[in-house]
Design a protein around this motif. Structure first.
Motif, PDB file in Angstrom:
ATOM      1  N   GLU A  29       0.856  -1.180   0.000  1.00  0.00           N
ATOM      2  CA  GLU A  29       0.000   0.000   0.000  1.00  0.00           C
ATOM      3  C   GLU A  29       0.896   1.235   0.000  1.00  0.00           C
ATOM      4  N   PHE A  30       0.559   2.212  -0.866  1.00  0.00           N
ATOM      5  CA  PHE A  30       1.400   3.401  -0.986  1.00  0.00           C
ATOM      6  C   PHE A  30       0.529   4.648  -1.135  1.00  0.00           C
ATOM      7  N   ALA A  31       1.161   5.776  -0.985  1.00  0.00           N
ATOM      8  CA  ALA A  31       0.513   7.063  -1.249  1.00  0.00           C
ATOM      9  C   ALA A  31       1.542   8.002  -1.849  1.00  0.00           C
ATOM     10  N   LEU A  32       1.075   8.960  -2.647  1.00  0.00           N
ATOM     11  CA  LEU A  32       1.911  10.076  -3.088  1.00  0.00           C
ATOM     12  C   LEU A  32       1.524  11.273  -2.240  1.00  0.00           C
ATOM     13  N   ASP A  33       2.500  11.833  -1.541  1.00  0.00           N
ATOM     14  CA  ASP A  33       2.176  12.974  -0.682  1.00  0.00           C
ATOM     15  C   ASP A  33       1.978  14.230  -1.523  1.00  0.00           C
ATOM     16  N   GLU A  34       1.836  15.370  -0.853  1.00  0.00           N
ATOM     17  CA  GLU A  34       1.526  16.624  -1.557  1.00  0.00           C
ATOM     18  C   GLU A  34       2.622  17.034  -2.532  1.00  0.00           C
ATOM     19  N   ARG A  35       3.852  16.519  -2.289  1.00  0.00           N
ATOM     20  CA  ARG A  35       4.969  16.823  -3.194  1.00  0.00           C
ATOM     21  C   ARG A  35       5.179  15.714  -4.223  1.00  0.00           C
ATOM     22  N   LYS A  36       4.243  14.806  -4.314  1.00  0.00           N
ATOM     23  CA  LYS A  36       4.259  13.674  -5.246  1.00  0.00           C
ATOM     24  C   LYS A  36       5.358  12.665  -4.935  1.00  0.00           C
ATOM     25  N   ASN A  37       5.829  12.641  -3.686  1.00  0.00           N
ATOM     26  CA  ASN A  37       6.817  11.654  -3.264  1.00  0.00           C
ATOM     27  C   ASN A  37       6.110  10.377  -2.822  1.00  0.00           C
ATOM     28  N   PRO A  38       6.552   9.209  -3.296  1.00  0.00           N
ATOM     29  CA  PRO A  38       5.913   7.962  -2.854  1.00  0.00           C
ATOM     30  C   PRO A  38       6.218   7.687  -1.372  1.00  0.00           C
ATOM     31  N   VAL A  39       5.198   7.323  -0.622  1.00  0.00           N
ATOM     32  CA  VAL A  39       5.334   6.933   0.773  1.00  0.00           C
ATOM     33  C   VAL A  39       4.733   5.536   0.907  1.00  0.00           C
ATOM     34  N   ILE A  40       5.504   4.583   1.442  1.00  0.00           N
ATOM     35  CA  ILE A  40       5.019   3.215   1.602  1.00  0.00           C
ATOM     36  C   ILE A  40       4.329   3.099   2.958  1.00  0.00           C
ATOM     37  N   LEU A  41       3.067   2.687   2.929  1.00  0.00           N
ATOM     38  CA  LEU A  41       2.272   2.580   4.149  1.00  0.00           C
ATOM     39  C   LEU A  41       2.367   1.195   4.770  1.00  0.00           C
ATOM     40  N   GLN A  42       2.499   0.172   3.946  1.00  0.00           N
ATOM     41  CA  GLN A  42       2.743  -1.173   4.450  1.00  0.00           C
ATOM     42  C   GLN A  42       3.150  -2.082   3.297  1.00  0.00           C
ATOM     43  N   SER A  43       3.824  -3.172   3.644  1.00  0.00           N
ATOM     44  CA  SER A  43       4.234  -4.156   2.649  1.00  0.00           C
ATOM     45  C   SER A  43       4.151  -5.528   3.280  1.00  0.00           C
ATOM     46  N   ARG A  44       3.457  -6.438   2.619  1.00  0.00           N
ATOM     47  CA  ARG A  44       3.324  -7.800   3.146  1.00  0.00           C
ATOM     48  C   ARG A  44       3.444  -8.792   2.006  1.00  0.00           C
ATOM     49  N   SER A  45       3.710 -10.051   2.362  1.00  0.00           N
ATOM     50  CA  SER A  45       3.857 -11.093   1.354  1.00  0.00           C
ATOM     51  C   SER A  45       2.541 -11.295   0.615  1.00  0.00           C
ATOM     52  N   LEU A  46       2.645 -11.460  -0.687  1.00  0.00           N
ATOM     53  CA  LEU A  46       1.481 -11.685  -1.535  1.00  0.00           C
ATOM     54  C   LEU A  46       1.147 -13.169  -1.557  1.00  0.00           C
ATOM     55  N   ASN A  47      -0.048 -13.512  -1.124  1.00  0.00           N
ATOM     56  CA  ASN A  47      -0.480 -14.908  -1.092  1.00  0.00           C
ATOM     57  C   ASN A  47      -1.457 -15.153  -2.224  1.00  0.00           C
ATOM     58  N   ILE A  48      -1.038 -15.924  -3.215  1.00  0.00           N
ATOM     59  CA  ILE A  48      -1.888 -16.180  -4.371  1.00  0.00           C
ATOM     60  C   ILE A  48      -2.887 -17.290  -4.104  1.00  0.00           C
ATOM     61  N   GLY A  49      -2.529 -18.235  -3.222  1.00  0.00           N
ATOM     62  CA  GLY A  49      -3.487 -19.278  -2.873  1.00  0.00           C
ATOM     63  C   GLY A  49      -3.169 -20.604  -3.505  1.00  0.00           C
ATOM     64  N   GLN A  50      -3.818 -21.643  -2.971  1.00  0.00           N
ATOM     65  CA  GLN A  50      -3.481 -23.003  -3.355  1.00  0.00           C
ATOM     66  C   GLN A  50      -4.095 -23.439  -4.682  1.00  0.00           C
ATOM     67  N   ASN A  51      -5.025 -22.657  -5.207  1.00  0.00           N
ATOM     68  CA  ASN A  51      -5.650 -23.074  -6.467  1.00  0.00           C
ATOM     69  C   ASN A  51      -4.772 -22.774  -7.674  1.00  0.00           C
TER      70      ASN A  51
END
Length: 850
Positions: free
Chosen positions: A402-424
């Protein structure tokens, strides 16, 4: 204490040293086996976990005991450190998740992944992003699991919670129990120390902000295991737009979401015990987002296309992940320069903004000019994608970011977690059937695999501490031997390749812990793989390719059901108290008994100190050894007294020993190196009076000024052991080594100090010796004319070769400080010595082997 130490005989000390070494090897073998179980390829039960934990703990305890026998009382604090770690392991085995003692709050600038149990998975990930990777994250802090422990597991409140959870486990309705638990937690009054810690941390963040008058916070969950072992996506509460004074109340609201009905049922489905349910909380400055979005570093819906998927919209992204907000979608190539392969720009009527009063957010009408425009520009998109790929490389798994661009258009990372695609989804693997001539094979089946996997990157060939400190992110670390010192950069690299090493050595254990692909014992990797080369390390098919092969490699996404079991999680938690190694540099001020946090730390500390005991012991005053001292007959004018432990029981030893009579393998190698033809300067060298007086007035360092260094030349040896102290003129050399058939036991320690000239010339000789040692695979530290070299874990043949070189170096440099009148002469003498070694080294070793 010195009197007690001197009263202990060499046979007594050496016997305990060898027993300590055996326990060290046994402990490393068990830790390696436990680490291998985390690969997911082995099924194990509680009995395996309990017995393995007990065995490694008991081996470490016996190591501490043997060290205490060698130097009674000197490291007695190790027993209390051991008891603390053992108590935590036993508590985990009894089913209690151990919450470490710590602060009530910790700022993100002080958080790394070692604090995951204290700050939770989400906070730990953010700390790594901001601190280690330099990614922009919101300013903020973690309210730790120690607070949770004090509030919800202790006292009357803890008793009530355990009673309600027991009723739920016995069949009472989830909704009923959840209501009572939530009401109980929200009705708590924070104790003054906790309330004060939170409000003080809030004020600190406000003081650093550029928006003090309009300051708002996000208060969100960071449960133990959240965003690491399990996603818990959407299970716990996050509160947006919180006023500074309302943060303590928001903290209790988030804490209570641990007992929301959906969260309790999620834990039941995942077989997570309620005793494992522990929550830390993150408090972050709210980003005034111009744009918000989510990145899947690999498209979870079409993973075979090798694309990133980015979804974004204007304003806050509160409804984005829940599907309540319309969002633009971008399909982007995973290969630089990250070409945009497709986009779907939606008509966006609404924008989410923060409320002006009270917490939470509201929907507003979006400016008509923006409704059909892409929410991300091309360069903004590429910047976000570049960060996503960096995070994927670091965490070694595709990420949901999850990310956001602040008022100066700088990327800020709000969180990062492992992507789970699933067993199917079928497992995706590296397809090496597509390899062609564009990727020549550099190594095929060479060496031993320590940790399977595929890593790509630029070679970083390390021969010194300075080069190690410059290891770039994403490199393939190539080194001659696998020193524990390399542990501190292991999470930075995509793979490790060594010439020599042990599968149960310190570095191998840590590679398995971090799942870093690693191949050892290639014998010639440092000669073939030069810094700057781009390679692909395939530690699955046992090959190393020239060039990067990103198009061939995907990830195994399907979640192994066994990894969801309690046994797997238990072993993971236990290994966090067993295998991580933080004490890697013996020269650091932090290398202390009290700094040990894991059994591996204890193991490393005790092993290092046991070697130091032998290195620093004043053998010259040992009564037992004095009775067996003999002079060694050499071809150079060196008066060397030898006490060969293997000959102590031999009757009627002659007053002088011949080299062939010596049983010590390392001493033979050293003597042949010293006696190599043309190295020992027999002519006297003129010394100017100023230099001589400078050396006479020099104050010796305390670690080299005991009687052993200013008295006779002495060698204390056994069949595979050697401790040699030499005074040649006004400089002092010491070599301590084990050279046996077990690589993991083998080491060489070399110390050089002193000289007859002024400090500048002595320093030049020190730098020359340092360069020669580094060129011969020693890890070297130096200060002025004091040079210390270490080498561990090599084969018997390699150790003999290094000792031969040390012997030659001692003879060659005996009077060389006098001749080093200019800086440029350092490289001249290094080259000359290297040429001599190319001529003499092989001959010397062949004579020894013969």
């Amino acid at each position: 204490m010195k009197e007690k130490e001197s009263a202990l005989s060499f046979p007594f000390i050496f016997d305990h040293f060898r027993k300590l070494i055996n326990e060290n090897n046994q402990a490393l073998e068990i830790i390696a086996d436990m680490g291998a179980k985390m690969s997911g390829e082995f099924v194990f039960d509680r009995n395996y976990i309990s017995s393995s934990t007990a065995e490694v703990a008991e081996s470490v305890y016996r190591m501490i005991y043997h060290l205490d026998c060698m130097v009674p009382g000197k490291f007695h604090s190790l027993f209390s450190v051991y008891n603390r770690i053992r108590a935590e392991l036993d508590s985990e085995l009894e089913g209690n998740l151990v919450i470490p003692e710590g602060e009530y709050v910790i700022g993100y600038e002080h958080i790394d992944d070692t604090l995951a149990t204290l700050v939770g998975g989400k906070n730990a990930n953010l700390g790594v992003l901001g601190g280690l990777l330099g990614v922009r994250i919101p300013d903020g802090f973690a309210v730790t699991s120690h607070c949770f422990d004090q509030l919800l597991r202790k006292g009357e409140c803890g008793i009530k919670i355990r009673s309600l959870l027991h009723q739920w486990e016995e069949g009472r309705e989830t909704a009923e129990v959840s209501r009572e638990l939530v009401r109980l937690v929200r009705g708590l009054s924070l104790p003054k120390p906790i309330h004060k810690s939170i409000t003080k941390a809030v004020a600190s963040v406000v003081s650093r902000s550029l928006r003090k008058k309009d300051m708002r916070f996000v208060v969100r969950s960071s449960a133990i295991g959240e965003d690491s072992e399990h996603s818990f996506a959407g299970q716990y509460e996050s509160i947006l737009n919180v006023l500074p004074e309302d943060v303590p109340d928001a903290y209790l609201r988030v804490l209570s979401s641990l007992y929301a009905p959906q969260a309790m049922e999620y834990r039941r489905q995942k077989n997570i015990l309620e005793s494992e349910a522990v929550m830390a909380v993150g408090v972050q400055e709210m980003v005034h987002a111009r744009v918000s979005g989510v990145v899947y570093s690999l498209n979870a819906f079409e993973p075979d296309k090798d694309q990133l998927l980015v979804a974004s919209t204007f304003g806050l992204g509160a409804g984005l992940v829940g599907g309540k907000q319309r969002a633009d979608q971008f399909h982007v190539s995973r290969k630089p320069p990250y070409e945009i392969l497709g986009m779907d720009i939606v008509h966006k009527k609404k924008i989410v903004k923060k409320k002006q009063e009270g917490d939470g957010v509201i929907n507003s009408r979006l400016n008509p000019r923006l409704r059909d425009r892409p929410s991300l520009g091309v360069e903004e998109l590429r910047e976000v994608v570049n960060i996503a790929m960096r995070l994927e490389k670091y965490f070694r798994h595709p990420q949901d970011i999850e990310f956001a661009l602040d008022e100066r258009k700088n990327p800020v990372i709000l969180q990062s977690r492992s992507l789970n695609i699933g067993q199917n989804v079928p497992k995706l693997i590296c397809d090496f059937s597509r390899v062609d001539d564009n990727y020549p094979i550099l190594f095929d089946g060479v060496g031993d695999i320590v940790q399977e996997g595929v890593g790509m990157g630029v070679v970083h060939n390390v021969r010194s501490e300075e080069e190690l400190n410059l290891t770039p992110q994403g490199a393939i670390l190539v080194t001659h031997f696998s020193s524990p010192n390399f542990a501190r950069v292991l999470k930075r690299v995509n793979g490790v390749i060594t010439d020599i090493g042990s599968q149960i050595g310190h570095l191998s254990t840590i590679a398995r812990e971090f799942r870093v692909p690693m191949i050892i014992n290639t014998q010639r990797a440092t000669k073939v793989l030069k810094s700057g080369m781009e390679i692909t390390l395939d530690a699955q098919e046992h090959k190393i390719y020239e060039g990067l092969m990103p198009e061939l490699c995907y990830y195994e996404f399907a979640e192994d059901p066994f990894e969801q079991t309690y046994e797997f999680r238990l072993l993971r938690r236990l290994l966090k108290k067993i295998s991580p190694l933080k004490l890697v540099d013996p020269a650091a001020a932090t290398f202390r008994a009290e700094a040990c946090r894991t059994l591996h730390d204890l193991l490393r500390f005790v092993h290092e100190k046991s070697v130091e005991v032998l290195v620093d012991r004043n053998f010259a005053n040992d009564i037992f050894l004095k009775e067996h001292a003999r002079r060694l007959q050499l071809t150079i004018p060196l008066d060397l007294t030898v006490i060969d432990f293997a000959l102590c029981r031999t009757k009627r030893l002659p007053s002088r020993l011949q080299l062939h009579e010596i049983k010590s393998v390392p001493l033979k190698a050293l003597a042949r190196g010293m006696c190599a033809e043309g190295l020992w300067e027999r002519e006297p060298v003129e010394v100017d009076m100023k230099s001589f007086m400078s050396s006479m007035t020099k104050t010796f360092a305390t670690n080299v000024s005991d009687p052993r260094f200013v008295g006779q030349n002495l060698a204390v040896t056994s069949g595979d052991y050697m401790n040699v102290s030499l005074r040649l003129g006004y400089h002092f050399s010491m070599i301590d080594s084990i050279c046996s058939g077990k690589e993991i036991d083998n080491y060489v320690y070399f110390r050089f100090f002193g000289g007859v000239t002024d400090p500048k010339r002595r320093s030049r000789r020190g730098r020359m010796i340092q360069q020669i040692l580094m060129a011969n695979d020693f890890m070297v530290s130096s200060k002025g004319d004091l040079v210390v070299g270490r080498l561990k874990g090599a084969s018997s043949k390699a150790i003999r070769e290094k000792i031969f070189i040390l012997g030659a170096l001692v003879s060659y440099t005996r009077q060389l400080d006098v001749k080093l009148v200019d800086e440029y002469m350092i490289s001249n003498y290094v080259s000359q010595f290297t040429t001599l070694m190319q001529r003499y080294r092989k001959v010397g070793l062949e004579k020894e082997d013969g």
